[in-house]
Structure formats: C-alpha cells, structure tokens
Design a protein around this motif. Structure first.
Motif, PDB file in Angstrom:
ATOM      1  N   ARG A 106       1.007  -1.077  -0.080  1.00 45.86           N
ATOM      2  CA  ARG A 106       0.005  -0.053   0.123  1.00 45.86           C
ATOM      3  C   ARG A 106       0.892   1.389  -0.007  1.00 45.86           C
ATOM      4  N   PRO A 111       3.021   1.623  -8.695  1.00 45.92           N
ATOM      5  CA  PRO A 111       1.896   0.819  -8.773  1.00 45.92           C
ATOM      6  C   PRO A 111       2.274  -0.873  -8.603  1.00 45.92           C
ATOM      7  N   ASP A 132      -2.995  -2.193  -6.066  1.00 44.72           N
ATOM      8  CA  ASP A 132      -3.488  -0.854  -6.689  1.00 44.72           C
ATOM      9  C   ASP A 132      -4.440  -1.126  -7.974  1.00 44.72           C
ATOM     10  N   LYS A 223      -0.632   7.627  -6.739  1.00 43.70           N
ATOM     11  CA  LYS A 223      -0.926   6.517  -5.887  1.00 43.70           C
ATOM     12  C   LYS A 223      -0.921   6.800  -4.275  1.00 43.70           C
TER      13      LYS A 223
END
Length: 272
Positions: A106, A111, A132, A223
């Motif tokens: 996380r 990614p 993701d 992200k």
C-alpha cells in the motif's frame, strides 16, 4: 538483467530491463495457502521491491491453480494441540509478517498489480485489496472465508473492503461469506479487468509494462494522493495535491512529458 530471490514457498523476480518485479506465491500443491514461512518471505520480498529504485512496478501472483486459497488450515489444526503460548506466538508472527507485507504494497510509491487466478480467499482477499490494480482470470473466485473458521478477517480487508464496495456489501461479503465470481467482483469494483484464463499472465505483464514505461515518480505520487484522500478532508487534500504537483515541476519526467507534448510525440521516460 533478471534477478531472482527464491524461497521454497515464494519466488521474487526482477526484470531489470523492464523495471518490473514479480512476487509469486509458490505452494501450488496447497493452493498457495499462507503459513508462517510464506508470510515471512512475502514481507521480505515486498519490502525489497519497495526499497529498490530499479523497480517501477510490482506484480503479485501465484503458481498453480489458485492465487491464495486462504490460511494453511492443516498447519493451524496441528497448532490446536500446542501450548497456548506457542499457538499465540505463531499467529502473532504470521499476522505481523502479513501486515508488514500488505503495508509495503500500500505504501510503496509505485503501482502494484495483482494477477488473480483460481481462488483468492482469506488473506488472499486482503492482499488483493492492498494492490492498486487487479487483473483477474475469468475463472477466478473471491471469498472472505473467515466466519466458517470461527475467526475474523485480516490483511487489511476490513479497512479496504468497505471503502471499495460500501458498508452494506462489505457486511454481506464478510458475514454471509458470499462467494464472488470474477464478473461479480468486476461489477463490485474489486477487479479492474477480466481476461481468459490462458491470457492472464500476459495481460498482467502487459499492464505492468505499460505502467513501467510511464512516469514512475508521478505514478507513485498519484497513488499516494489517492490513498491520502481516504484520510484527509478537502482542504488537506488540496494542500497535498499542491505539494506533489510542485514537487514534480523540476523533475526530468515533467520536462520530458511537456516537451513530448509540444513536439507531438510519445514521451520516453526511461529511468528519468
């Protein structure tokens, strides 16, 4: 150059030229059921990928017929006869390693793509949700699978699931242990795309290569912004967006992207 870290229960491969690393669960005879050794190897590999500047994208998948069928129930059953302290120590370490791994997935500013085939159940759900993007085989199935064992979810599933599908559907999936097909998972937003089972590996790698060829730093910051939005109010998120945008404007990625647009060509980010 390809580099590999091999455990009996997990493979870690980095394809240097592509900037793509792969974590592959490797207990196919047990449908990649998670035990302490696999959890420890998973935490090590996820941390390695997070800290490696040559890794631009990470893929998580499994060998054999399943992504991860759940915890290793036979190992858990053997522990029932162990002293309470020994049993508690095992499960504490199992969860600590698993949570270290999903935290790395996380938090890494790159990614992470899950390639899901067969069954994703128990901690396999939490691991999937920590990624993701999710590419699933049309034969994939998803199930929480905790209630029938008399236990509760882990691997971050109770944090991610309500945010993805809403509280009511999360309760249904968790309390009624509803089993989802790949198409149902796609409709609920747990999966990004479905492909025929024989094409899963190539489809997943195709997505990974596309991301690896993009602006890595920008992808990582995007992200981080997306996940920060779950914790921030609107003004805090605006401040975070301002900070990350200004951090980008002096980068080689920004210069290449703007120049390529003006010159009407595709940008080449390489290792910028």
């Amino acid at each position: 150059m390809t580099t590999t870290m091999t455990h009996d229960c997990l493979l870690y491969t980095r394809h240097g030229a592509e900037g793509v690393a792969e974590i592959t669960f490797n207990r196919p005879a047990l449908m990649n059921a998670l035990d302490l050794d696999m959890a420890a190897a998973f935490a090590e590999a996820a941390t390695m990928a997070a800290n490696d500047p040559q890794v631009r994208v990470l893929v998580v998948t499994g060998r054999g017929t399943s992504f991860m069928s759940g915890g290793d129930i036979h190992a858990f059953h053997r522990l029932l006869s162990a002293p309470a302290g020994e049993r508690r120590d095992y499960f504490c370490r199992l969860m600590d390693f698993t949570h270290q791994a999903v935290t790395a997935l996380r938090r890494m500013e790159k990614p992470v793509i899950a390639g899901i085939h067969g069954t994703a159940a128990g901690p396999g759900i939490g691991i999937t949700l920590a990624c993701d993007l999710v590419v699933a085989s049309d034969k994939a199935v998803f199930q929480m699978a905790y209630g029938p064992l008399g236990t509760t979810p882990d691997a971050g599933a109770t944090h991610s699931l309500p945010r993805l599908v809403g509280a009511r559907r999360a309760a249904e999936l968790s309390l009624l242990d509803r089993r989802l097909t790949a198409l149902e998972a796609l409709e609920l937003g747990l999966v990004n795309r479905i492909c025929p089972a024989p094409m899963l590996a190539e489809e997943t790698r195709c997505v990974a290569r596309k991301l690896a060829g993009g602006a890595a730093a920008a992808s990582g910051r995007t992200k981080r912004l997306l996940y920060l939005s779950l914790e921030h109010n609107f003004q805090q998120q605006l401040a975070a967006e301002r900070e990350t945008f200004l951090a980008a404007i002096d980068s080689a990625e920004f210069a290449e992207g703007i120049t390529a647009f003006v010159e009407r060509r595709r940008p080449y980010f390489g290792n910028t």
